[in-house]
Write a protein that holds these residues in place. Structure first.
Motif, short mmCIF file in Angstrom:
data_model
loop_
_atom_site.label_atom_id
_atom_site.label_comp_id
_atom_site.label_asym_id
_atom_site.label_seq_id
_atom_site.Cartn_x
_atom_site.Cartn_y
_atom_site.Cartn_z
N LYS A 179 1.21 -1.37 0.45
CA LYS A 179 0.22 -0.43 0.04
C LYS A 179 0.92 0.72 0.23
CE LYS A 179 -1.68 -1.77 4.26
NZ LYS A 179 -2.90 -1.53 5.09
N VAL B 48 1.55 5.60 -1.08
CA VAL B 48 1.03 7.08 -1.01
C VAL B 48 1.61 8.07 -1.14
CG1 VAL B 48 0.14 9.12 0.99
CG2 VAL B 48 -0.57 6.43 1.60
N TYR C 222 1.79 1.69 5.38
CA TYR C 222 1.74 2.11 3.91
C TYR C 222 4.03 2.40 3.98
CZ TYR C 222 -3.20 2.45 4.99
OH TYR C 222 -4.41 2.51 5.24
N GLU D 276 -1.93 -1.18 -4.40
CA GLU D 276 -2.82 0.17 -3.92
C GLU D 276 -2.05 1.49 -3.80
OE1 GLU D 276 -4.58 -1.18 -0.08
OE2 GLU D 276 -4.49 -3.20 -0.75
N TYR E 85 -2.33 5.15 -3.26
CA TYR E 85 -3.18 6.66 -2.67
C TYR E 85 -2.09 8.29 -3.28
CZ TYR E 85 -5.08 3.06 -0.57
OH TYR E 85 -5.79 1.28 0.26
N VAL F 236 -6.12 11.95 -8.60
CA VAL F 236 -7.61 11.13 -8.79
C VAL F 236 -8.71 10.99 -9.79
CG1 VAL F 236 -10.03 11.17 -7.20
CG2 VAL F 236 -7.88 12.31 -6.21
N ILE G 244 -5.12 5.36 -8.92
CA ILE G 244 -5.43 6.01 -7.67
C ILE G 244 -6.51 5.73 -7.31
CG2 ILE G 244 -5.41 8.15 -7.04
CD1 ILE G 244 -2.80 7.11 -7.50
N ILE G 245 -6.66 5.11 -5.79
CA ILE G 245 -7.67 4.43 -4.90
C ILE G 245 -8.45 5.43 -4.75
CG2 ILE G 245 -8.55 3.12 -3.04
CD1 ILE G 245 -6.03 1.41 -3.88
N ALA G 246 -7.97 6.58 -3.98
CA ALA G 246 -8.00 8.17 -3.09
C ALA G 246 -7.43 8.67 -3.30
CB ALA G 246 -9.06 7.14 -2.20
N GLY G 247 -7.40 10.18 -2.66
CA GLY G 247 -6.86 10.79 -2.63
C GLY G 247 -6.94 12.23 -1.67
N LYS H 250 -14.47 8.78 -6.34
CA LYS H 250 -13.12 8.09 -5.32
C LYS H 250 -13.52 8.79 -3.69
CE LYS H 250 -10.77 6.84 -9.03
NZ LYS H 250 -9.00 7.15 -9.61
N LEU I 77 -7.50 6.82 5.72
CA LEU I 77 -7.50 5.42 4.86
C LEU I 77 -7.84 4.06 5.18
CD1 LEU I 77 -3.37 6.68 4.22
CD2 LEU I 77 -5.19 6.52 2.41
#
Length: 249
Positions: free
Chosen positions: A16, A18, A43, A88, A90, A105, A111-114, A185, A241
């Motif tokens: 994961k 970031v 992370y 994963e 972010y 995003v 990109i899963i989220a941000g 997202k 997260l």
């Protein structure tokens, strides 16, 4: 005294990851506290350095940087993390970095989220950013122990060129603003209550547009990643997260 130049960092701690994008007059150093916190909590954290930054010549930012170069770096960051086996991804950005984190995003399926910290989104004027950059430049040149005539020459060049430079960023920001409503997202918004660099109402407008957003207000100024709010911000980002993971479990 020897001054050590700032560098990008990659804290590798699992699949994961970031991405952390810094501000216009900042460097990855401003994201280091958050990066280490995320690393300690499972992370990986990667903070690239925007082109033109990390030198002792502010004109490098204008000469080497800009929306096209910096957006390219965001995509390169995603590809780098994928090459490192990260599954994963972010992304979060501070100030300038918030523009490109939001764009990622919106446009990057990896990109899963941000989220954003002290964002200039929905700001129709960059006058405070302009003023702050000139102040920053003057301080850097003073540290370089340049004579006053040389400093004034360089500051005059920056003053003459920065409006065109910021206009390009404003154009990118406006384009990002238009697509915020399409984000589906999870999206984190962090805004300082005493931030004088950006229009704080912009955070409210972003929150209204992004239906999947959550907004956090801090009793602090602009640089949330290192000021009095940094511990609270870090914990809120981690909770954000982990809640995504819980929902996807």
């Amino acid at each position: 005294m020897k001054i050590i130049a700032p560098k990008p960092f990659f804290f590798d701690n699992g699949p994961k990851a970031v991405i952390l994008m810094h501000s216009l007059s900042g460097t990855p150093n401003d994201m280091r506290l958050l990066g280490r916190f995320l690393e300690r909590n499972g992370y990986s954290a990667y903070a690239p350095m925007f082109a033109g930054h990390g030198t002792r010549e502010p004109l490098d930012i204008i000469n080497q940087g800009g929306a096209t170069a910096w957006w390219k770096q965001v995509n390169e960051s995603i590809e780098y993390l994928k090459s490192q086996g990260k599954t994963e991804i972010y992304i979060f950005g501070l100030s300038l970095g918030a523009i490109f984190a939001s764009k990622a995003v919106e446009e990057c399926p990896e990109i899963i989220a941000g989220g954003i910290f002290g964002s200039p989104l929905y700001n129709k004027s960059f006058k405070n950013i302009r003023s702050a950059f000139l102040t920053y430049s003057e301080k850097v040149y003073a540290l370089n122990e340049l004579d006053s005539a040389t400093i004034q020459t360089k500051l005059t060049e920056i003053d003459q060129r920065i409006d065109g430079f910021l206009a390009g960023l404003q154009e990118t920001t406006d384009a990002v603003d238009e697509k915020l409503i399409d984000i589906n997202k999870p999206f984190f918004i962090g805004q300082g209550k005493t931030d004088e660099m950006v229009d704080r109402n912009g955070a409210v407008k972003v929150d209204a547009d992004v239906k999947t957003s959550e907004i956090h207000w801090y009793d602090a100024g602009h640089v949330l990643t290192i000021n009095r709010a940094h511990k609270e911000l870090s914990q809120d980002v981690l909770n954000f997260l982990e809640n995504i993971e819980d929902r996807n479990a």
